[in-house]
Design a protein around this motif. Structure first.
Motif, PDB file in Angstrom:
ATOM      1  N   ILE A 117       0.852  -1.184   0.000  1.00  0.00           N
ATOM      2  CA  ILE A 117       0.000   0.000   0.000  1.00  0.00           C
ATOM      3  C   ILE A 117       0.890   1.236   0.000  1.00  0.00           C
ATOM      4  O   ILE A 117       1.861   1.308   0.757  1.00  0.00           O
ATOM      5  CB  ILE A 117      -0.941   0.001   1.226  1.00  0.00           C
ATOM      6  N   VAL A 118       0.560   2.191  -0.864  1.00  0.00           N
ATOM      7  CA  VAL A 118       1.282   3.455  -0.920  1.00  0.00           C
ATOM      8  C   VAL A 118       0.294   4.563  -0.591  1.00  0.00           C
ATOM      9  O   VAL A 118      -0.826   4.593  -1.103  1.00  0.00           O
ATOM     10  CB  VAL A 118       1.902   3.683  -2.321  1.00  0.00           C
ATOM     11  N   GLY A 119       0.698   5.453   0.290  1.00  0.00           N
ATOM     12  CA  GLY A 119      -0.145   6.579   0.675  1.00  0.00           C
ATOM     13  C   GLY A 119       0.625   7.479   1.618  1.00  0.00           C
ATOM     14  O   GLY A 119       1.835   7.320   1.802  1.00  0.00           O
ATOM     15  N   PHE A 120      -0.077   8.431   2.213  1.00  0.00           N
ATOM     16  CA  PHE A 120       0.562   9.386   3.108  1.00  0.00           C
ATOM     17  C   PHE A 120       0.311   8.981   4.554  1.00  0.00           C
ATOM     18  O   PHE A 120      -0.831   8.715   4.944  1.00  0.00           O
ATOM     19  CB  PHE A 120       0.040  10.795   2.833  1.00  0.00           C
ATOM     20  N   LEU A 121       1.379   8.947   5.338  1.00  0.00           N
ATOM     21  CA  LEU A 121       1.266   8.640   6.759  1.00  0.00           C
ATOM     22  C   LEU A 121       0.673   9.856   7.454  1.00  0.00           C
ATOM     23  O   LEU A 121       1.303  10.896   7.523  1.00  0.00           O
ATOM     24  CB  LEU A 121       2.647   8.309   7.343  1.00  0.00           C
ATOM     25  N   VAL A 122      -0.561   9.720   7.929  1.00  0.00           N
ATOM     26  CA  VAL A 122      -1.223  10.856   8.584  1.00  0.00           C
ATOM     27  C   VAL A 122      -1.349  10.664  10.086  1.00  0.00           C
ATOM     28  O   VAL A 122      -1.711  11.592  10.808  1.00  0.00           O
ATOM     29  CB  VAL A 122      -2.604  11.174   7.957  1.00  0.00           C
ATOM     30  N   GLY A 123      -1.048   9.461  10.573  1.00  0.00           N
ATOM     31  CA  GLY A 123      -1.097   9.213  12.004  1.00  0.00           C
ATOM     32  C   GLY A 123      -0.623   7.811  12.322  1.00  0.00           C
ATOM     33  O   GLY A 123      -0.470   6.971  11.436  1.00  0.00           O
ATOM     34  N   TYR A 124      -0.374   7.572  13.612  1.00  0.00           N
ATOM     35  CA  TYR A 124       0.054   6.256  14.063  1.00  0.00           C
ATOM     36  C   TYR A 124      -0.102   6.192  15.570  1.00  0.00           C
ATOM     37  O   TYR A 124      -0.200   7.211  16.255  1.00  0.00           O
ATOM     38  CB  TYR A 124       1.514   5.973  13.668  1.00  0.00           C
ATOM     39  N   ASP A 125      -0.175   4.973  16.076  1.00  0.00           N
ATOM     40  CA  ASP A 125      -0.124   4.740  17.516  1.00  0.00           C
ATOM     41  C   ASP A 125       0.533   3.373  17.713  1.00  0.00           C
ATOM     42  O   ASP A 125       1.095   2.820  16.773  1.00  0.00           O
ATOM     43  CB  ASP A 125      -1.505   4.857  18.183  1.00  0.00           C
ATOM     44  N   ILE A 131      -3.113   5.691   7.079  1.00  0.00           N
ATOM     45  CA  ILE A 131      -2.618   6.065   5.758  1.00  0.00           C
ATOM     46  C   ILE A 131      -3.737   6.721   4.955  1.00  0.00           C
ATOM     47  O   ILE A 131      -4.835   6.189   4.859  1.00  0.00           O
ATOM     48  CB  ILE A 131      -2.115   4.820   4.988  1.00  0.00           C
ATOM     49  N   LYS A 132      -3.428   7.904   4.373  1.00  0.00           N
ATOM     50  CA  LYS A 132      -4.366   8.563   3.463  1.00  0.00           C
ATOM     51  C   LYS A 132      -4.029   8.115   2.054  1.00  0.00           C
ATOM     52  O   LYS A 132      -2.897   8.246   1.590  1.00  0.00           O
ATOM     53  CB  LYS A 132      -4.272  10.090   3.567  1.00  0.00           C
ATOM     54  N   LEU A 133      -5.028   7.549   1.390  1.00  0.00           N
ATOM     55  CA  LEU A 133      -4.847   7.007   0.051  1.00  0.00           C
ATOM     56  C   LEU A 133      -5.059   8.073  -1.014  1.00  0.00           C
ATOM     57  O   LEU A 133      -5.506   9.184  -0.726  1.00  0.00           O
ATOM     58  CB  LEU A 133      -5.807   5.837  -0.165  1.00  0.00           C
ATOM     59  N   GLU A 134      -4.768   7.717  -2.250  1.00  0.00           N
ATOM     60  CA  GLU A 134      -4.894   8.634  -3.382  1.00  0.00           C
ATOM     61  C   GLU A 134      -6.310   9.208  -3.507  1.00  0.00           C
ATOM     62  O   GLU A 134      -6.484  10.367  -3.877  1.00  0.00           O
ATOM     63  CB  GLU A 134      -4.523   7.874  -4.662  1.00  0.00           C
ATOM     64  N   ASP A 135      -7.337   8.409  -3.189  1.00  0.00           N
ATOM     65  CA  ASP A 135      -8.725   8.871  -3.307  1.00  0.00           C
ATOM     66  C   ASP A 135      -9.175   9.673  -2.078  1.00  0.00           C
ATOM     67  O   ASP A 135     -10.371   9.933  -1.911  1.00  0.00           O
ATOM     68  CB  ASP A 135      -9.664   7.681  -3.554  1.00  0.00           C
ATOM     69  N   GLU A 136      -8.222  10.062  -1.213  1.00  0.00           N
ATOM     70  CA  GLU A 136      -8.461  10.870   0.001  1.00  0.00           C
ATOM     71  C   GLU A 136      -9.070  10.081   1.156  1.00  0.00           C
ATOM     72  O   GLU A 136      -9.281  10.623   2.235  1.00  0.00           O
ATOM     73  CB  GLU A 136      -9.316  12.111  -0.301  1.00  0.00           C
ATOM     74  N   SER A 137      -9.375   8.792   0.959  1.00  0.00           N
ATOM     75  CA  SER A 137      -9.874   7.976   2.068  1.00  0.00           C
ATOM     76  C   SER A 137      -8.682   7.579   2.940  1.00  0.00           C
ATOM     77  O   SER A 137      -7.524   7.695   2.529  1.00  0.00           O
ATOM     78  CB  SER A 137     -10.591   6.730   1.545  1.00  0.00           C
TER      79      SER A 137
END
Length: 155
Positions: A117-125, A131-137
């Motif tokens: 999976i490729v996306g933007f790391l927007v949070g973690y615990d 992960i925010k995906l290309e479709d913004e989900s």
């Protein structure tokens, strides 16, 4: 604690003053066997990027300390280098520094029929990566299902 973990921790301790003195960051230390040879690798970085001269400086200083302390009985090859563009994220500080950056995650078990999976790391615990995906989900990736997480890069 395994022999590998012990050697890595002791090496990290030896590197701390070298890192502080030179304003370097210790990214990771690994002790691995590859093709019949043992390797002790230190990955270092600094603001603006690490240079070959920086790696040589750290390598010489570390080599001297390893000779003094002599806690690794096996023959090994010492390498000090940059973690590279697609660095693996392993520690809390790696995750914090990578918020809102694009990451690539390899999974042990597929999620939605995908093992990568490729996306933007927007949070973690402690339990998951968000992960925010290309479709913004967004999607929650359990840490227990994460084989590898690293910065993504395009050429």
């Amino acid at each position: 604690m395994t022999k590998k973990e012990e050697y890595e921790q002791k090496t990290e301790k030896l590197l701390e003053p070298i890192m502080q003195k030179n304003n370097f960051e210790l990214v990771d230390v690994e002790y691995v066997k590859e093709g019949g040879n043992w390797y002790l690798r230190a990955f270092i970085d600094k603001e603006g990027g690490i240079t070959v001269d920086d790696c040589e400086l750290a390598s010489r200083a570390l080599s001297d300390l390893l000779d003094q302390h002599d806690f690794i009985p096996d023959a090994y090859i010492l390498e000090v280098s940059s973690p590279g563009l697609g660095r693996q994220l392993k520690k809390e500080k790696d995750y914090a520094r990578s918020i809102n950056k694009e990451v690539e995650i390899k999974l042990y078990k597929p999620i939605n029929k995908q093992k990568e999976i490729v996306g933007f790391l927007v949070g973690y615990d402690d339990e998951k990566f968000i992960i925010k995906l290309e479709d913004e989900s967004t999607i929650d990736i359990p840490r227990s299902n994460t084989a590898l997480i690293r910065l993504a890069f395009d050429f």
